[in-house]
Design a protein around this motif. Structure first.
Motif, PDB file in Angstrom:
ATOM      1  N   GLU A   1      -4.531 -20.397  69.083  1.00  0.00           N
ATOM      2  CA  GLU A   1      -4.893 -21.861  69.775  1.00  0.00           C
ATOM      3  C   GLU A   1      -4.214 -22.926  69.140  1.00  0.00           C
ATOM      4  O   GLU A   1      -3.749 -23.000  67.853  1.00  0.00           O
ATOM      5  CB  GLU A   1      -6.292 -21.957  69.473  1.00  0.00           C
ATOM      6  N   ASN A   2      -3.396 -23.643  69.854  1.00  0.00           N
ATOM      7  CA  ASN A   2      -2.724 -24.971  69.221  1.00  0.00           C
ATOM      8  C   ASN A   2      -3.948 -26.143  69.463  1.00  0.00           C
ATOM      9  O   ASN A   2      -4.244 -26.445  70.359  1.00  0.00           O
ATOM     10  CB  ASN A   2      -1.541 -25.072  70.178  1.00  0.00           C
ATOM     11  N   ARG A   3      -4.341 -26.341  68.434  1.00  0.00           N
ATOM     12  CA  ARG A   3      -5.433 -27.429  68.339  1.00  0.00           C
ATOM     13  C   ARG A   3      -4.867 -28.640  67.860  1.00  0.00           C
ATOM     14  O   ARG A   3      -5.258 -29.832  67.641  1.00  0.00           O
ATOM     15  CB  ARG A   3      -6.531 -26.999  67.354  1.00  0.00           C
ATOM     16  N   GLY A   4      -3.606 -28.599  67.778  1.00  0.00           N
ATOM     17  CA  GLY A   4      -2.961 -29.983  67.446  1.00  0.00           C
ATOM     18  C   GLY A   4      -2.463 -30.887  68.431  1.00  0.00           C
ATOM     19  O   GLY A   4      -2.739 -30.442  69.700  1.00  0.00           O
ATOM     20  N   ASP A   5      -1.634 -32.000  68.434  1.00  0.00           N
ATOM     21  CA  ASP A   5      -1.114 -32.908  69.189  1.00  0.00           C
ATOM     22  C   ASP A   5       0.253 -32.628  69.536  1.00  0.00           C
ATOM     23  O   ASP A   5       0.576 -33.500  70.259  1.00  0.00           O
ATOM     24  CB  ASP A   5      -1.736 -34.399  69.090  1.00  0.00           C
ATOM     25  N   VAL A   6       1.005 -31.520  68.801  1.00  0.00           N
ATOM     26  CA  VAL A   6       2.387 -31.458  69.192  1.00  0.00           C
ATOM     27  C   VAL A   6       2.427 -29.905  69.528  1.00  0.00           C
ATOM     28  O   VAL A   6       1.612 -29.124  69.061  1.00  0.00           O
ATOM     29  CB  VAL A   6       3.272 -31.782  67.940  1.00  0.00           C
ATOM     30  N   ALA A   7       3.577 -29.519  70.167  1.00  0.00           N
ATOM     31  CA  ALA A   7       3.760 -28.160  70.656  1.00  0.00           C
ATOM     32  C   ALA A   7       3.891 -27.450  69.252  1.00  0.00           C
ATOM     33  O   ALA A   7       4.637 -27.912  68.287  1.00  0.00           O
ATOM     34  CB  ALA A   7       4.877 -27.925  71.348  1.00  0.00           C
ATOM     35  N   ALA A   8       3.503 -26.011  69.092  1.00  0.00           N
ATOM     36  CA  ALA A   8       3.807 -25.264  68.027  1.00  0.00           C
ATOM     37  C   ALA A   8       4.916 -24.192  68.572  1.00  0.00           C
ATOM     38  O   ALA A   8       4.835 -23.787  69.878  1.00  0.00           O
ATOM     39  CB  ALA A   8       2.591 -24.367  67.943  1.00  0.00           C
ATOM     40  N   ALA A   9       5.872 -23.960  67.855  1.00  0.00           N
ATOM     41  CA  ALA A   9       7.077 -23.060  68.325  1.00  0.00           C
ATOM     42  C   ALA A   9       7.332 -22.444  66.927  1.00  0.00           C
ATOM     43  O   ALA A   9       7.251 -22.687  65.901  1.00  0.00           O
ATOM     44  CB  ALA A   9       8.110 -23.810  68.635  1.00  0.00           C
ATOM     45  N   GLY A  10       7.852 -21.011  67.279  1.00  0.00           N
ATOM     46  CA  GLY A  10       8.165 -20.257  66.226  1.00  0.00           C
ATOM     47  C   GLY A  10       9.011 -19.183  66.804  1.00  0.00           C
ATOM     48  O   GLY A  10       9.064 -18.901  67.765  1.00  0.00           O
ATOM     49  N   VAL A  11       8.856 -17.907  65.803  1.00  0.00           N
ATOM     50  CA  VAL A  11       9.156 -16.383  66.279  1.00  0.00           C
ATOM     51  C   VAL A  11       8.485 -15.375  65.865  1.00  0.00           C
ATOM     52  O   VAL A  11       7.821 -15.504  64.729  1.00  0.00           O
ATOM     53  CB  VAL A  11      10.661 -16.256  65.573  1.00  0.00           C
ATOM     54  N   ASP A  12       8.375 -14.343  66.691  1.00  0.00           N
ATOM     55  CA  ASP A  12       7.493 -13.193  66.111  1.00  0.00           C
ATOM     56  C   ASP A  12       8.394 -12.110  66.079  1.00  0.00           C
ATOM     57  O   ASP A  12       9.272 -11.911  67.239  1.00  0.00           O
ATOM     58  CB  ASP A  12       6.525 -12.996  67.388  1.00  0.00           C
ATOM     59  N   VAL A  13       8.110 -11.034  65.319  1.00  0.00           N
ATOM     60  CA  VAL A  13       8.920  -9.873  65.359  1.00  0.00           C
ATOM     61  C   VAL A  13       8.025  -8.793  65.593  1.00  0.00           C
ATOM     62  O   VAL A  13       6.682  -8.863  64.872  1.00  0.00           O
ATOM     63  CB  VAL A  13       9.630  -9.635  64.088  1.00  0.00           C
ATOM     64  N   PHE A  14       8.200  -7.873  66.561  1.00  0.00           N
ATOM     65  CA  PHE A  14       7.414  -6.625  66.642  1.00  0.00           C
ATOM     66  C   PHE A  14       7.806  -5.309  66.465  1.00  0.00           C
ATOM     67  O   PHE A  14       9.220  -5.184  66.768  1.00  0.00           O
ATOM     68  CB  PHE A  14       7.177  -6.790  68.214  1.00  0.00           C
ATOM     69  N   SER A  15       6.979  -4.480  65.688  1.00  0.00           N
ATOM     70  CA  SER A  15       7.635  -3.206  65.507  1.00  0.00           C
ATOM     71  C   SER A  15       6.632  -2.111  65.938  1.00  0.00           C
ATOM     72  O   SER A  15       5.407  -2.342  65.689  1.00  0.00           O
ATOM     73  CB  SER A  15       8.137  -2.971  64.087  1.00  0.00           C
TER      74      SER A  15
END
Length: 103
Positions: free
Chosen positions: A81-95
């Motif tokens: 969940e993004n409980r903040g007041d700005v967008a959350a962004a990042g990267v995910d790596v899946f294996s």
């Protein structure tokens, strides 16, 4: 080459970036108030938050903020969940590689 973003839930966008035989990388963008529904997948998942913060609900609840990372075991039930007041962004790596969303 990067593909188009896919909206997997209201305000949650995932963009596949690069894939090899053993892993894949995706970009995530989660709007304020948006939620990644509870789910699981066989892939191991590690992620890094570039901007904002996400609250992960897995084996407990914890918040990861800008510059922090997280790891989820394959098969582990989780949500975010993004409980903040700005967008959350990042990267995910899946294996192994994760193809198609949602899964």
């Amino acid at each position: 080459a990067a593909e188009e973003a896919v909206e997997v839930a209201d305000g949650v966008h995932l963009t596949p970036l690069a894939t090899t035989e053993r892993m894949s990388v995706s970009h995530f963008h989660v709007e304020p108030g948006a939620r990644v529904p509870e789910h699981s997948h066989p892939h191991e998942q590690v992620g890094f938050v570039c901007d904002g913060a996400l609250t992960l609900l897995a084996s407990g609840e914890y918040t990861v903020t800008t510059g922090e990372s997280y790891a989820l075991a394959g098969g582990e039930v989780h949500a975010a969940e993004n409980r903040g007041d700005v967008a959350a962004a990042g990267v995910d790596v899946f294996s192994p590689p994760r193809e198609g969303f949602p899964e």
